[in-house]
Design an enzyme around this catalytic site. Sequence first.
Site, short mmCIF file in Angstrom:
data_model
loop_
_atom_site.label_atom_id
_atom_site.label_comp_id
_atom_site.label_asym_id
_atom_site.label_seq_id
_atom_site.Cartn_x
_atom_site.Cartn_y
_atom_site.Cartn_z
N ASN A 1 0.86 -1.18 0.00
CA ASN A 1 0.00 0.00 0.00
C ASN A 1 0.90 1.23 0.00
O ASN A 1 1.48 1.58 1.02
CB ASN A 1 -0.89 -0.02 1.26
CG ASN A 1 -1.71 1.25 1.41
OD1 ASN A 1 -1.83 2.05 0.47
ND2 ASN A 1 -2.27 1.45 2.59
N TRP A 2 0.98 1.87 -1.16
CA TRP A 2 1.90 3.03 -1.28
C TRP A 2 1.34 4.29 -0.64
O TRP A 2 2.05 5.28 -0.52
CB TRP A 2 2.20 3.32 -2.76
CG TRP A 2 2.92 2.23 -3.47
CD1 TRP A 2 3.40 1.06 -2.94
CD2 TRP A 2 3.25 2.20 -4.86
NE1 TRP A 2 4.00 0.31 -3.92
CE2 TRP A 2 3.92 1.00 -5.11
CE3 TRP A 2 3.04 3.08 -5.93
CZ2 TRP A 2 4.39 0.64 -6.38
CZ3 TRP A 2 3.50 2.73 -7.18
CH2 TRP A 2 4.17 1.52 -7.40
N HIS B 1 -9.47 1.11 5.22
CA HIS B 1 -8.17 1.31 5.86
C HIS B 1 -8.36 2.27 7.04
O HIS B 1 -9.18 3.19 6.97
CB HIS B 1 -7.18 1.88 4.85
CG HIS B 1 -5.77 1.87 5.35
ND1 HIS B 1 -5.29 2.80 6.23
CD2 HIS B 1 -4.75 1.01 5.10
CE1 HIS B 1 -4.02 2.53 6.50
NE2 HIS B 1 -3.67 1.44 5.84
N GLU C 1 -6.78 4.70 7.99
CA GLU C 1 -6.60 6.12 7.65
C GLU C 1 -7.86 6.69 7.00
O GLU C 1 -8.18 7.87 7.18
CB GLU C 1 -5.37 6.28 6.74
CG GLU C 1 -4.08 6.06 7.53
CD GLU C 1 -2.90 5.57 6.73
OE1 GLU C 1 -2.93 5.66 5.48
OE2 GLU C 1 -1.94 5.07 7.34
N GLU D 1 -5.23 -5.06 10.68
CA GLU D 1 -4.22 -4.03 10.86
C GLU D 1 -4.47 -3.29 12.18
O GLU D 1 -5.28 -2.34 12.21
CB GLU D 1 -4.29 -3.02 9.72
CG GLU D 1 -4.01 -3.63 8.36
CD GLU D 1 -3.39 -2.61 7.43
OE1 GLU D 1 -2.25 -2.84 7.02
OE2 GLU D 1 -4.02 -1.60 7.15
N GLY E 1 2.54 2.18 10.76
CA GLY E 1 3.47 3.29 10.58
C GLY E 1 4.14 3.74 11.87
O GLY E 1 4.74 4.82 11.92
N SER F 1 3.63 -2.27 10.34
CA SER F 1 5.10 -2.27 10.49
C SER F 1 5.74 -3.60 10.11
O SER F 1 6.70 -4.04 10.76
CB SER F 1 5.48 -1.85 11.92
OG SER F 1 4.99 -0.54 12.19
N GLY G 1 2.90 -1.11 4.34
CA GLY G 1 2.88 0.31 4.00
C GLY G 1 4.29 0.81 3.73
O GLY G 1 4.84 0.65 2.64
N GLY G 2 4.91 1.40 4.75
CA GLY G 2 6.21 2.04 4.60
C GLY G 2 7.26 1.20 3.88
O GLY G 2 7.95 1.68 2.97
C1 PEP Z 1 -0.63 0.14 6.05
O1 PEP Z 1 -0.63 1.29 5.64
O2 PEP Z 1 -1.58 -0.58 5.75
C2 PEP Z 1 0.48 -0.31 6.89
C3 PEP Z 1 0.39 -1.49 7.43
O3 PEP Z 1 1.53 0.55 7.05
P1 PEP Z 1 2.97 0.20 7.72
O4 PEP Z 1 3.43 -1.09 7.10
O5 PEP Z 1 3.83 1.36 7.35
O6 PEP Z 1 2.75 0.05 9.17
#
Ligand code: PEP
Length: 263
Positions: A13-14, A105, A107, A175, A181, A221, A242-243
């Site tokens: 997931n960018w 998500h 966010e 998640e 993040g 993460s 994500g990251g």
């Molecule tokens: C995400 O955005 O779905 C996520 C899991 O981010 P990260 O891997 O950066 O925690």
Amino acid sequence: MGSVTRKPLIAGNWKMNLDHLQAVAFVQKLHWTLKDAAHETDSVEVAVFPPFTDIRTVQTLIDADKIPFALGAQDVSTKDSGAYTGEVSGAFLKKLDVDYVIIGHSERREYHGETDEVVAAKVQAALRHGLVPVVCVGETLEQREESGPTAVSVAQLRAALEGVPSDADVVVAYEPVWAIGTGQVASPEQAQEVCAALRTVISESLGDSAGERTRILYGGSVKSGNIASFMREPDVDGALVGGASLLADEFAAIIRYQKHVGV
Ligand code: PEP
């Protein structure tokens, strides 16, 4: 549960990162990195979720160079067409050969006020257009302390699966909000506990066959150093990253988790 083999899915997931030119360079680099490492493409499904403005370009590249990555979008409208400024229809995504769409998500829930009802309507919109919804659920730290590790995710998933037919193709992503993040990771055991509860919800809502075949991802993460420990858990079938999905070498190492010890 059961004997069905679920193909692992590693999804990047960018978020709002990488414009369409950067996306091309990134996808090419990721593809070459995996090729150089003689990665067996059949062993794991790889999906990238670029911003909307990159999708056409990434789709053209994947198609032209026969790159074995699935394509996803990060959101979809509940509506199919009409006077909904700024919205993107599932029909348009399908025309671009998009396979998956992230829905719910944390966010989107937090910054855009997406309720369980909106999430459920988006799941229906995705299914109407032949897109596979990646339904995200997860609790905040306060919710975990208040109602335990599984209650919030279980309730969110039940609501999202309302009215979904038993033969629908759906992916679920657990998640924990406190792990997105933040660098703070759920332990594999914590992830397994919630993913097992989510599999029960899928079985209860859509039937045992759906419970057995539906892939449940862990997200929060995820890195190359911890992915293998999650993938050892029986109810974790992949990761939403994500990251770390923005770093080609690191994302390639996550995709190649089977090369790490004992998975
Ligand atoms: C995400 O955005 O779905 C996520 C899991 O981010 P990260 O891997 O950066 O925690």
